[in-house]
Design an enzyme around this catalytic site. Structure first.
Site, PDB file in Angstrom:
ATOM      1  N   SER A   1       3.507  -2.581  10.325  1.00 25.41           N
ATOM      2  CA  SER A   1       4.948  -2.580  10.601  1.00 25.41           C
ATOM      3  C   SER A   1       5.647  -3.876  10.180  1.00 25.41           C
ATOM      4  O   SER A   1       6.536  -4.369  10.889  1.00 25.41           O
ATOM      5  CB  SER A   1       5.210  -2.279  12.086  1.00 25.41           C
TER       6      SER A   1
ATOM      7  N   GLU B   1      -6.763   4.248   7.996  1.00 26.98           N
ATOM      8  CA  GLU B   1      -6.539   5.682   7.772  1.00 26.98           C
ATOM      9  C   GLU B   1      -7.764   6.338   7.159  1.00 26.98           C
ATOM     10  O   GLU B   1      -7.919   7.556   7.218  1.00 26.98           O
ATOM     11  CB  GLU B   1      -5.276   5.876   6.907  1.00 26.98           C
TER      12      GLU B   1
ATOM     13  N   HIS C   1      -9.471   0.750   4.938  1.00 30.26           N
ATOM     14  CA  HIS C   1      -8.190   0.968   5.632  1.00 30.26           C
ATOM     15  C   HIS C   1      -8.411   1.869   6.845  1.00 30.26           C
ATOM     16  O   HIS C   1      -9.228   2.795   6.799  1.00 30.26           O
ATOM     17  CB  HIS C   1      -7.180   1.596   4.663  1.00 30.26           C
TER      18      HIS C   1
ATOM     19  N   GLY D   1       2.517   1.757  10.904  1.00 34.66           N
ATOM     20  CA  GLY D   1       3.488   2.849  10.833  1.00 34.66           C
ATOM     21  C   GLY D   1       4.165   3.178  12.151  1.00 34.66           C
ATOM     22  O   GLY D   1       4.813   4.221  12.272  1.00 34.66           O
TER      23      GLY D   1
ATOM     24  N   ASN E   1       0.862  -1.188   0.000  1.00 32.74           N
ATOM     25  CA  ASN E   1       0.000   0.000   0.000  1.00 32.74           C
ATOM     26  C   ASN E   1       0.895   1.233   0.000  1.00 32.74           C
ATOM     27  O   ASN E   1       1.517   1.549   1.012  1.00 32.74           O
ATOM     28  CB  ASN E   1      -0.889  -0.045   1.259  1.00 32.74           C
ATOM     29  N   TRP E   2       0.954   1.923  -1.144  1.00 28.49           N
ATOM     30  CA  TRP E   2       1.865   3.072  -1.252  1.00 28.49           C
ATOM     31  C   TRP E   2       1.309   4.314  -0.563  1.00 28.49           C
ATOM     32  O   TRP E   2       2.011   5.317  -0.442  1.00 28.49           O
ATOM     33  CB  TRP E   2       2.137   3.387  -2.722  1.00 28.49           C
ATOM     34  N   LYS E   3       0.063   4.275  -0.169  1.00 26.98           N
ATOM     35  CA  LYS E   3      -0.586   5.438   0.467  1.00 26.98           C
ATOM     36  C   LYS E   3      -0.378   6.687  -0.418  1.00 26.98           C
ATOM     37  O   LYS E   3      -0.380   6.584  -1.626  1.00 26.98           O
ATOM     38  CB  LYS E   3      -0.065   5.643   1.884  1.00 26.98           C
TER      39      LYS E   3
ATOM     40  N   GLY F   1       2.917  -1.309   4.298  1.00 26.17           N
ATOM     41  CA  GLY F   1       2.852   0.111   3.993  1.00 26.17           C
ATOM     42  C   GLY F   1       4.244   0.650   3.693  1.00 26.17           C
ATOM     43  O   GLY F   1       4.774   0.505   2.590  1.00 26.17           O
ATOM     44  N   GLY F   2       4.866   1.260   4.709  1.00 32.25           N
ATOM     45  CA  GLY F   2       6.150   1.956   4.539  1.00 32.25           C
ATOM     46  C   GLY F   2       7.207   1.162   3.783  1.00 32.25           C
ATOM     47  O   GLY F   2       7.852   1.686   2.863  1.00 32.25           O
TER      48      GLY F   2
ATOM     49  N   GLU G   1      -5.276  -5.605  10.368  1.00 37.88           N
ATOM     50  CA  GLU G   1      -4.284  -4.563  10.616  1.00 37.88           C
ATOM     51  C   GLU G   1      -4.604  -3.843  11.923  1.00 37.88           C
ATOM     52  O   GLU G   1      -5.460  -2.936  11.939  1.00 37.88           O
ATOM     53  CB  GLU G   1      -4.297  -3.539   9.479  1.00 37.88           C
TER      54      GLU G   1
HETATM   55  C1  PEP Z   1      -0.714  -0.091   6.064  1.00 40.77           C
HETATM   56  O1  PEP Z   1      -0.878   1.115   6.032  1.00 40.77           O
HETATM   57  O2  PEP Z   1      -1.542  -0.849   5.506  1.00 40.77           O
HETATM   58  C2  PEP Z   1       0.461  -0.622   6.754  1.00 40.77           C
HETATM   59  C3  PEP Z   1       0.477  -1.877   7.056  1.00 40.77           C
HETATM   60  O3  PEP Z   1       1.451   0.298   7.041  1.00 40.77           O
HETATM   61  P1  PEP Z   1       2.918  -0.009   7.671  1.00 40.77           P
HETATM   62  O4  PEP Z   1       3.440  -1.272   7.025  1.00 40.77           O
HETATM   63  O5  PEP Z   1       3.724   1.186   7.332  1.00 40.77           O
HETATM   64  O6  PEP Z   1       2.717  -0.212   9.133  1.00 40.77           O
END
Ligand code: PEP
Length: 250
Positions: free
Chosen positions: A210, A98, A96, A172, A11-13, A231-232, A166
Site C-alpha cells: 500500500s 500472492e 511474492h 492491496g 509489480n504490475w501483477k 503494486g496498485g 511486504e
Molecule cells: C505488491 O503486490 O507487491 C504490493 C506491494 O501491492 P500494493 O502496493 O498494491 O499493496
C-alpha cells in the site's frame, strides 16, 4: 548490478494488455532521463519482451514476476529464468505473497528458483512478510527469519539480491504498518543479514504494501529503507513517478 537509491520497483501483477502496457512503459521512459535513482517495472510475461524493447536505451530495469527452477521441460504454463533473460528481463520477483499464500509456494522451491535466476544473471527481488494472524500473534520476526533462512541459498552473489519486506496484510489493503514498525523491521532485517550473511549484509531493503505518493516519502526516509516495491500505484505512471520523486529520485 549497481542500484542507486531510491529503488522504486513496480509489480504490475496480472494487469496490462499490450496497448496499455506499452503506453505505461513509454510514459515512464520519457520521464526517466539522466536518472539519479533506480526505477524498475515487472510486467506480465505476455508483454515483457515488448516492454523491454520500449524502454531500451534507458536505465530502467524490466523484470518478470516469477520463474521456474528448471531451465526447460514439461512444466505447462511455467516460464524459466533463461526465457526471462532471453525476453529482455534483467530481474525477477520471487516469493511474492500472492504466490506463497495464493499458490502454495514453499521456501524450498523459492530457494531453487532464486538459484536458477542467478544462473541466468538476473537480479532477484525476494519478497518476505508475515500474515495478519502472524503479525497479531507477535510472530513477525520468527516468520521473516524462517523465510530468509529457507528461501535464500547459502552463497549469495554480490549485487544480485534485493529483499522486499511486504507484510501480507498491507498488500492491496490501504493499510500499512506505522513508520516506527517499518523502521524496526528493517533494522532487524539489516542486523540479521549482517550477522548471517556478512558478505551481502548491506544489500538493498525495500518496503512493500500500500505504498502511495502520499506515504512514500515518509517510508523511504526511514533508515534501512532503500526503496519500495509498489503494486496498485505502479499502474498509473503519474502516481508511480510521484512515488519515485518522493524518495528523492530525479
Ligand atoms: C505488491 O503486490 O507487491 C504490493 C506491494 O501491492 P500494493 O502496493 O498494491 O499493496
Amino acid at each position: 548490478m549497481s542500484l542507486p537509491r531510491p529503488i522504486v520497483f513496480g509489480n504490475w501483477k496480472m494487469h496490462g494488455l499490450r496497448r496499455d502496457a506499452l503506453a505505461l512503459a513509454g510514459s515512464l521512459a520519457e520521464r526517466y532521463v539522466r536518472p539519479s535513482g533506480s526505477l524498475g517495472i515487472f510486467p506480465p510475461f505476455t508483454v515483457l519482451a515488448e516492454v523491454a524493447r520500449r524502454v531500451a536505451g534507458t536505465r530502467m530495469i524490466v523484470g518478470g514476476q516469477d520463474c521456474h527452477d528448471r531451465p526447460e521441460g514439461p512444466f505447462t504454463g511455467c516460464v524459466s529464468a533463461p526465457m526471462l533473460a532471453d525476453a529482455g528481463a534483467r530481474a525477477v520477483i520471487l516469493g511474492h505473497s500472492e504466490r506463497r499464500h495464493g499458490l502454495g509456494e514453499r521456501d524450498e522451491w523459492i530457494c531453487r528458483k532464486v538459484q536458477a535466476a542467478w544462473g541466468s544473471g538476473l537480479l532477484v527481488v525476494l519478497c518476505i512478510g508475515e500474515t495478519e494472524a502472524e503479525w497479531l500473534a507477535g510472530r513477525r520476526f520468527e516468520v521473516l527469519d524462517r523465510q530468509l533462512a529457507g528461501s535464500l541459498p547459502e552463497e549469495v552473489p554480490a549485487g544480485r539480491l534485493v529483499i522486499a519486506y511486504e507484510p501480507v496484510w498491507a498488500i492491496g489493503t490501504g493499510r500499512t504498518p506505522t513508520l516506527e514498525d517499518i523502521r524496526d523491521t528493517h533494522a532487524w532485517l539489516r542486523q540479521r543479514l549482517r550477522a548471517r550473511r556478512p558478505a551481502v549484509g548491506d544489500l538493498p531493503l525495500l518496503y512493500g504494501g500500500s505504498v502511495k505518493p502520499e506515504n512514500a516519502g515518509d517510508i523511504m526516509a526511514q533508515p534501512d529503507v532503500d526503496g519500495v516495491l509498489v503494486g496498485g500505484a505502479s499502474l498509473d505512471p503519474e502516481q508511480f513517478w510521484r512515488i519515485y520523486l518522493a524518495g528523492g529520485g530525479s
